[in-house]
Design an enzyme around this catalytic site. Sequence first.
Site, short mmCIF file in Angstrom:
data_model
loop_
_atom_site.label_atom_id
_atom_site.label_comp_id
_atom_site.label_asym_id
_atom_site.label_seq_id
_atom_site.Cartn_x
_atom_site.Cartn_y
_atom_site.Cartn_z
N CYS A 165 -5.70 -1.62 36.03
CA CYS A 165 -5.08 -0.54 36.93
C CYS A 165 -6.22 -0.09 38.17
O CYS A 165 -5.95 0.43 39.17
CB CYS A 165 -4.67 0.53 36.42
SG CYS A 165 -6.10 1.83 35.73
N CYS A 221 -2.17 3.63 33.53
CA CYS A 221 -2.68 2.33 33.50
C CYS A 221 -1.83 1.32 32.90
O CYS A 221 -1.37 1.64 31.73
CB CYS A 221 -4.00 2.32 32.99
SG CYS A 221 -4.66 0.49 32.26
N ASP A 257 0.85 4.15 -2.45
CA ASP A 257 0.61 5.65 -2.28
C ASP A 257 1.77 6.38 -2.74
O ASP A 257 1.28 7.44 -3.19
CB ASP A 257 0.48 5.87 -0.62
CG ASP A 257 -0.70 5.23 -0.33
OD1 ASP A 257 -1.64 4.70 -0.95
OD2 ASP A 257 -1.06 5.02 1.11
N GLU A 260 -22.24 -4.26 -8.13
CA GLU A 260 -22.25 -4.11 -6.70
C GLU A 260 -21.01 -3.47 -6.32
O GLU A 260 -19.77 -4.02 -6.58
CB GLU A 260 -22.17 -5.53 -6.48
CG GLU A 260 -22.78 -5.86 -5.08
CD GLU A 260 -24.32 -5.87 -4.96
OE1 GLU A 260 -24.77 -5.48 -6.02
OE2 GLU A 260 -24.77 -6.36 -3.65
N GLU A 295 -23.05 -16.92 -11.87
CA GLU A 295 -21.95 -15.74 -11.38
C GLU A 295 -22.24 -15.65 -9.88
O GLU A 295 -23.25 -15.72 -9.43
CB GLU A 295 -22.35 -14.29 -12.20
CG GLU A 295 -23.80 -13.84 -12.05
CD GLU A 295 -23.95 -12.64 -12.92
OE1 GLU A 295 -23.57 -11.58 -12.52
OE2 GLU A 295 -24.25 -13.28 -14.01
N ARG A 336 -29.57 2.10 -5.34
CA ARG A 336 -30.99 1.52 -5.93
C ARG A 336 -31.92 2.17 -5.26
O ARG A 336 -32.99 2.32 -5.81
CB ARG A 336 -30.99 -0.09 -5.33
CG ARG A 336 -32.02 -0.68 -5.68
CD ARG A 336 -31.95 -2.21 -5.56
NE ARG A 336 -33.26 -2.81 -5.87
CZ ARG A 336 -34.23 -3.00 -4.63
NH1 ARG A 336 -34.06 -2.64 -3.73
NH2 ARG A 336 -35.35 -3.61 -5.46
N SER A 380 -34.92 -6.64 -8.01
CA SER A 380 -34.30 -7.39 -6.97
C SER A 380 -34.37 -8.82 -7.39
O SER A 380 -34.88 -9.10 -8.59
CB SER A 380 -34.92 -7.28 -5.50
OG SER A 380 -34.10 -7.97 -4.54
N LEU A 381 -33.83 -9.82 -6.75
CA LEU A 381 -33.96 -11.27 -7.12
C LEU A 381 -34.40 -11.93 -6.18
O LEU A 381 -34.56 -11.86 -4.78
CB LEU A 381 -32.35 -11.75 -7.29
CG LEU A 381 -31.58 -11.19 -8.40
CD1 LEU A 381 -30.21 -11.74 -8.34
CD2 LEU A 381 -32.27 -11.84 -9.89
N ASP A 424 -21.90 -9.70 -1.96
CA ASP A 424 -22.54 -9.14 -0.79
C ASP A 424 -22.32 -7.56 -0.47
O ASP A 424 -21.26 -7.39 0.08
CB ASP A 424 -22.43 -9.95 0.47
CG ASP A 424 -23.50 -9.68 1.52
OD1 ASP A 424 -24.40 -8.96 1.19
OD2 ASP A 424 -23.40 -9.93 2.64
N ASP A 459 0.72 -1.18 0.23
CA ASP A 459 -0.08 -0.02 0.25
C ASP A 459 0.85 1.28 0.01
O ASP A 459 0.46 2.23 -0.48
CB ASP A 459 -1.02 0.11 1.22
CG ASP A 459 -2.05 -0.96 1.20
OD1 ASP A 459 -1.88 -1.60 0.10
OD2 ASP A 459 -2.89 -1.18 2.14
N LYS A 497 -22.67 -13.87 -6.36
CA LYS A 497 -23.63 -12.77 -5.68
C LYS A 497 -22.91 -12.05 -4.54
O LYS A 497 -22.70 -12.67 -3.68
CB LYS A 497 -25.00 -13.54 -5.20
CG LYS A 497 -26.13 -12.52 -4.82
CD LYS A 497 -27.16 -13.18 -4.39
CE LYS A 497 -28.32 -12.16 -3.82
NZ LYS A 497 -28.12 -11.28 -2.85
N GLU A 528 3.95 1.73 -1.29
CA GLU A 528 4.47 2.00 -2.62
C GLU A 528 3.50 2.43 -3.46
O GLU A 528 3.67 3.43 -4.12
CB GLU A 528 5.12 0.49 -3.16
CG GLU A 528 6.34 0.12 -2.47
CD GLU A 528 6.76 -1.17 -2.71
OE1 GLU A 528 7.81 -1.63 -3.06
OE2 GLU A 528 5.72 -2.39 -2.83
N TYR A 552 -22.26 -6.25 -13.23
CA TYR A 552 -23.09 -7.38 -13.82
C TYR A 552 -24.18 -7.20 -14.80
O TYR A 552 -24.76 -8.04 -15.30
CB TYR A 552 -23.37 -8.26 -12.71
CG TYR A 552 -24.21 -7.59 -11.47
CD1 TYR A 552 -25.39 -7.20 -11.84
CD2 TYR A 552 -23.49 -7.31 -10.33
CE1 TYR A 552 -25.84 -6.46 -10.67
CE2 TYR A 552 -24.21 -6.70 -9.18
CZ TYR A 552 -25.41 -6.26 -9.54
OH TYR A 552 -26.03 -5.66 -8.40
#
Length: 668
Positions: A413, A431, A38, A177, A118, A141, A83-84, A122, A34, A120, A36, A229
């Site tokens: 403590c 502490c 940046d 997604e 394919e 959506r 939706s599905l 999340d 990361d 799904k 490198e 998709y």
Amino acid sequence: MSRSKVAQEILALREEIREHDRAYYRDAHPTISDQEYDGLIVRLRELEDLHPDLITEDSPTQRVGGDPLEEFRSVPHSVPMLSLDNTYNAEEMRAFDQRVRRGLDLPEDAPPIEYAVEPKIDGVAVALRYQGGRLALGATRGNGVEGDDITLNVRTIRGLPLVLPKGAPSELEVRGEVYMPLAGFLQLNEAMERQGLKQYVNPRNTAAGTLKLLDSSTVAARPLAIAVYTLVNADQYNLETQLDMFRFLGDLGFPTQGAELCRGADEVMEAIETWGDRHPGLGFDVDGLVVKVNHFNLYDELGATSKFPRWAISYKFPAEEKSTKLLDIVLQVGRTGAVTPTAILEPVFVSGTTVSRATLHNADEVERLDARIGDTVVVKKAGEIIPKVERVLLNERPAGAKPFRYPKDCPSCRAELVREDVLIRCINLACPAQLERSVMHFASRGAMDIEGLGEKLVLQLVREGLVKDVSDLYKLTVEKLGDLERMGEKSAANLVMGIESSKQQDLARLVYALGIRHVGSQGAKVVARHYQTMEALMGADESELEALDEVGPVIAASIHEFFNRKANRDLVARLQTAGVNMESLETPSEEEPLLAGEIIVVTGTLEKHSRNEIKALIEKFGGKVTGSVSKKTTFLIAGSEPGSKYDKAQTLKIPVLSEAEFLRRLGQ
Ligand code: IVH
């Protein structure tokens, strides 16, 4: 460097960055760290600041822009975002296939239907409209008919093309997604923990929450990714099937996960079974598979209900759940004093690993679960990686199990604990648990990098009273260490050597090592490089800090507050006396222009120079001139009768310089 050399390097850098984006987001196989990565972005920004005319809309630096929004604009969808419907087993999947066949009036002996299968993902569904080959709109959506305009936020998603290649249709809309890859999610939570902040529960909610942030620069800092998709009205682009469409989208530079072709329900079920084994290794959450009829010309005939298309369905993977005994709830005190409850479990194997501890997040979560020691609890891997106590099996609760009560005092403590929102915190600066964590942080790889100083040894040193703050590390000798249990002379000598050589570390590492809240290694780098010495940083003005690139008001306030405390200043003094380097080894490179990265607004009537002269001067020193004051503005140069820009700078707490002050800053 000549303009054409700069232009060449800019092009090469952009291509390199895009390649790393693809490796990271599409292939989940980053080939550089990361830091490198940046570094490449920083270099590109430097070059673009030298020649702002070379900045193009599709440059990786141009993903964020503008002021935070007040609220999102609502936008209608071109076609509803449906939706599905879900299935959970082979039987339901076969029933779907039968419905499709009946819907198409196929005879019993007709050949099997082709399906595209394919993952799904999340995450959160978004619609992306391109006009004239450019990303013109990103929308959530929403209710399916209209959503929120989140264009500024989706622009920050690395890997999403802002401009389509030549020859692409001038108008098109895709849907996909947005998600947060697991590695990024874990890093984000580690950072939250380091800063003593509440951790996020799972990648999906974090992705959803991130897309709803009004400030796109915060969104840009979060590791979002996207997979596309859907191409709306795909048949209008001479595409016949889902698989053709994925090829087409891939050629346009969209990240996709692609699809597998299956003939009939049996092959679909085979694919599902293979997937069942594969999904934990993907690097992002997949909660099932989507099965779509491959040929677009069948869609009209199949139609849709008000909610779902009849040509597609999802198959949901069952999340593995296991029950086990809750043996104990232990409290851990972090470096900033946050007290986090952790469930100690009878070891149980869930989704690929043995789980014996699970975070309970915070006091609210413990209350919500009402988990009691001795309970049987259901454990599952949230996001397939982080073990989580899902719920308690109440009918198996042993008689007499008592509700868990947070102790009133710190387990380390004994100081009284304070509740701040959902966090319980020990605010005793002395502490020992916090001290142990602070010393571990100080010695850690990204900080002072003291070899040989691991967790066990830190605990010993603190418990034996040899280390009361991090400056005591520099008083350790081979003899003193020799008194510790299980410490050989050789390892003692090595440790002393490791501690000794850490004195030479760069100021940036030291600043990070101090564990100032909200100051990560990148923030530390920025301030160290700017101020060059600890002394200058300690005396820094809060608004001046805030004006630095990548330093917001929270970090600025935190640094200011840290150095305002006498105890902290004394600690720095002790470190200095011990011989710890207090200077930046990274001098601002000579090539770097004085105003690099600064975004400056000029207003009012100036005395010495005309407005154009001052603008030319700013550009000569690598600064950028913009017309209006925003949160991004580094400072305002105000002459007499400055007007509304001055007022806006005041409200946004942006530093205002007079012409003379500005010229002095340039050494003129
Ligand atoms: S197709 C009409 N394909 O799942 C077609 N959706 O439960 C609707 N999702 O809202 C979408 N991966 O947020 C489709 N490969 C994929 C998907 C996918 C994830 C999400 C999407 C959708 C939800 C439906």
